[in-house]
Design a protein around this motif. Structure first.
Motif, PDB file in Angstrom:
ATOM      1  N   PRO A 453      -3.886  -6.907  -3.614  1.00  0.00           N
ATOM      2  CA  PRO A 453      -3.975  -7.680  -4.869  1.00  0.00           C
ATOM      3  C   PRO A 453      -5.406  -7.948  -5.329  1.00  0.00           C
ATOM      4  O   PRO A 453      -5.666  -7.994  -6.525  1.00  0.00           O
ATOM      5  N   ASP A 454      -6.341  -8.165  -4.397  1.00  0.00           N
ATOM      6  CA  ASP A 454      -7.701  -8.515  -4.805  1.00  0.00           C
ATOM      7  C   ASP A 454      -8.637  -7.299  -4.811  1.00  0.00           C
ATOM      8  O   ASP A 454      -9.857  -7.436  -4.726  1.00  0.00           O
ATOM      9  N   SER A 455      -8.064  -6.107  -4.928  1.00  0.00           N
ATOM     10  CA  SER A 455      -8.901  -4.898  -4.972  1.00  0.00           C
ATOM     11  C   SER A 455      -9.140  -4.479  -6.422  1.00  0.00           C
ATOM     12  O   SER A 455      -8.626  -5.088  -7.359  1.00  0.00           O
ATOM     13  N   GLN A 456      -9.913  -3.414  -6.592  1.00  0.00           N
ATOM     14  CA  GLN A 456     -10.204  -2.900  -7.925  1.00  0.00           C
ATOM     15  C   GLN A 456      -8.945  -2.315  -8.574  1.00  0.00           C
ATOM     16  O   GLN A 456      -8.854  -2.228  -9.794  1.00  0.00           O
ATOM     17  N   PRO A 458      -5.322  -3.391  -8.390  1.00  0.00           N
ATOM     18  CA  PRO A 458      -4.342  -4.339  -7.853  1.00  0.00           C
ATOM     19  C   PRO A 458      -2.909  -4.094  -8.306  1.00  0.00           C
ATOM     20  O   PRO A 458      -1.977  -4.662  -7.733  1.00  0.00           O
ATOM     21  N   ARG A 552     -12.987  -3.056  -1.699  1.00  0.00           N
ATOM     22  CA  ARG A 552     -12.205  -3.770  -2.717  1.00  0.00           C
ATOM     23  C   ARG A 552     -12.717  -3.523  -4.140  1.00  0.00           C
ATOM     24  O   ARG A 552     -11.969  -3.691  -5.106  1.00  0.00           O
ATOM     25  N   ASN A 561      -3.199  -3.809   2.747  1.00  0.00           N
ATOM     26  CA  ASN A 561      -3.495  -4.601   3.945  1.00  0.00           C
ATOM     27  C   ASN A 561      -2.630  -4.186   5.109  1.00  0.00           C
ATOM     28  O   ASN A 561      -2.827  -4.625   6.243  1.00  0.00           O
TER      29      ASN A 561
END
Length: 562
Positions: A453-456, A458, A552, A561
């Protein structure tokens, strides 16, 4: 350079108004106005401008800075301006009209009065019915007692009125006083019609006169304008002998369209080489008429200088492409074509060829492989998606590098045969990408569930075909499995040394060679991949095995993950 410009200005100063008009439209509008105002015969110079050039000049400089133009205008020019500014479809825009009347009064009371007494009476009645409410004092009632029940304003103690636009009350008072002082009979006739004639009847009658004037000025209605988008094939284009028509050489040719034609293309070069003034005169009318049809058919705002420029740019681009198609790029053939082929036919020919490319691409989006991905064309990587959006626009365009700035791009019209080929190559490439997409067998639901979710990247809206291909290559290097499922972020330190650009390209090339070969082969696939790898190589240039980029914020791989 300054001396050359001074010499040019001195040459222009010696020209008679009629000869000067066409040259003026080549100047920036503020310089154009300054040049006119310096002339002792400024009014004659403005009068020599065609109504199209006058309107274009007013729009370029802006309504509130246009007073010098309004002060020098003749009634025909004012009528053209008001016809375009006061009407929306078949309805009068009363607030626009009164604002322009105020500007005309500030510019020249003489021109205001001249316009009032030559304007269509039906138009004046329709406007004043929207601007004021009028009542008549009864003959057997004492005037002092009547004032308590009547509207507050009167010129003659007979007709009493109140404005429906309070901010323009002073203006309307001055206008009605002016009409009364100059011609009381005209004033009374106007007020009687405002009281007794029906609103819709007067507006409908005014519209008929308005529409007739626009037709005389080569501004069609919507359905007539749509004819420019009716396809035509080269075999349907018939050579004609262009001779001066009813516009004649006495009419002021609209120069604004010709002034905006790019000089370096075949249309600009051919126009510059034409020595016959009568032919050039007709071509000016043809090009301006085409631009007018684009404004109407594309529902652009005629009151916007940018919209007018866009309409001219589109008309010139399509005519240029049509001319290239007919002349096969040959200058002499192009010159003959301009003398024997209607510009509208060249425009329609270009439109037909562009529409063919757009339809082919639209089919891929609606029913091809792109329709299988939930986010549609968002599956394409950035520059490719931008080009896709431009090609699907109401007027298809190409993504073109800005002159002098290789890193910036913008949409531009398809204007040459090479542009048409570029658009065709783009569509073929996207078509061919169905092969790697099918080979990847992406499962959108599974991919979305696993994304970090918090990656480039998401969510699915951020997943591109390029990211899926690079991710599958990474999975192959780690697990010997070619799949676009997100890579565990914990494996990034192991993966990064393996995905240097050269090694990554080799892995992908080997994979592409295993794909089914059809039609143009798989070279379009590698064109797409290489465009992504070039960006990737630039992004990771500063990193190494001991200085890893943060996964990320790396928008080239899908991570999880898990």
């Amino acid at each position: 350079m300054a001396e050359v410009l001074d010499l040019e200005e001195k040459r222009l100063e010696k020209l008679a108004p009629r000869e000067l008009a066409g040259h003026l439209m080549m100047l920036p509008v503020k310089k154009r106005l300054d040049f006119i105002l310096r002339r002792a015969d400024a009014k004659s110079v403005v009068a020599a401008l065609g109504v199209h050039d006058f309107y274009f000049s007013v729009q370029e400089i802006g309504p509130d800075d246009s007073l010098p133009f309004l002060a020098l205008a003749d009634v025909e020019q004012l009528n053209h301006l008001f016809d375009l500014e006061w009407w929306e479809k078949d309805g009068l825009q009363a607030s626009n009209a009164i604002a322009w009347l105020g500007r005309l009064e500030r510019a020249s009371e003489h021109n205001l009065l001249a316009w009032l007494y030559t304007a269509d009476f039906e138009l004046l009645v329709a406007l004043f019915k929207k601007w004021i409410r009028v009542a008549v004092a009864e003959e057997d009632v004492d005037p002092m007692e009547a004032r308590d029940q009547l509207p507050p304003n009167t010129v003659d103690d007979v007709y009493f009125w109140e404005t429906l636009y309070p901010q323009y009350e002073e203006l309307l008072t001055r206008v009605l006083n002016l009409l009364f002082d100059v011609n009381q009979g005209f004033y009374r006739e106007l007020m009687n019609h405002v009281i007794w004639r029906g609103d819709s009847v007067m507006e409908e009658e005014a519209y008929h006169f308005h529409r007739a004037r626009l037709e005389d000025d080569s501004i069609p209605d919507f359905y007539e304008a749509l004819e420019i988008y009716r396809s035509i094939s080269p075999g349907e284009i018939v050579a004609v002998e262009k001779t001066p028509d009813s516009t004649g050489e006495d009419a002021s040719a609209p120069s604004f369209a010709l002034a905006l034609v790019p000089e370096g293309e075949i249309l600009g070069k051919t126009l510059a080489a034409i020595e016959d003034p009568a032919l050039l005169h007709m071509l000016q009318f043809e090009l301006a008429s085409l631009a007018n049809k684009v404004v109407v058919a594309d529902r652009l705002s005629p009151g916007s200088p940018a919209a007018l420029r866009d309409a001219v740019a589109k008309a010139a681009a399509y005519v240029n492409l049509g001319l290239e198609l007919v002349a096969s790029g040959d200058g002499e053939t192009a010159t003959r074509a301009l003398g024997s082929v209607y510009l509208e036919h060249l425009f329609r020919l270009a439109h037909a060829r562009i529409a063919r490319v757009r339809t082919r691409f639209d089919r891929i989006v609606r029913s091809g492989w792109l329709s299988q991905w939930p986010e549609g064309i968002k599956c394409l990587d950035r520059e490719w998606m931008e080009q896709a959006e431009l090609l699907l626009a109401k007027t298809p365009m190409l993504l073109r590098r800005r002159p002098g700035n290789a890193s910036a791009s913008e949409g531009d019209y398809i204007r040459t045969r090479e542009d048409l080929k570029r658009a065709g190559r783009f569509v073929r490439t996207i078509e061919r990408l169905s092969v790697p997409y099918a080979a990847l067998r992406p499962q959108p639901g599974t991919i979305e569930k696993d994304l970090l979710p918090d990656s480039q990247i998401p969510g699915l809206a951020d997943v591109t075909l390029g990211a899926m291909i690079l991710t599958a290559a990474g999975q192959f290097l780690l697990n010997r499995e070619w799949t676009p499922q997100p890579i565990p972020i914990s494996r990034w330190p192991v993966l990064f040394p393996l995905v240097q650009p050269a090694a990554l390209r080799k892995i992908i090339v080997d994979w592409v060679r295993t794909l089914p070969v059809e039609g143009s082969g798989n070279s379009p696939v590698m064109d797409y991949v290489d465009s992504i790898l070039n960006v990737y190589a630039e992004e990771i240039r500063a990193f190494s095995e001991t200085n890893l980029p943060e996964p990320r914020v790396a928008g080239f791989f899908l991570f999880t993950n898990r």
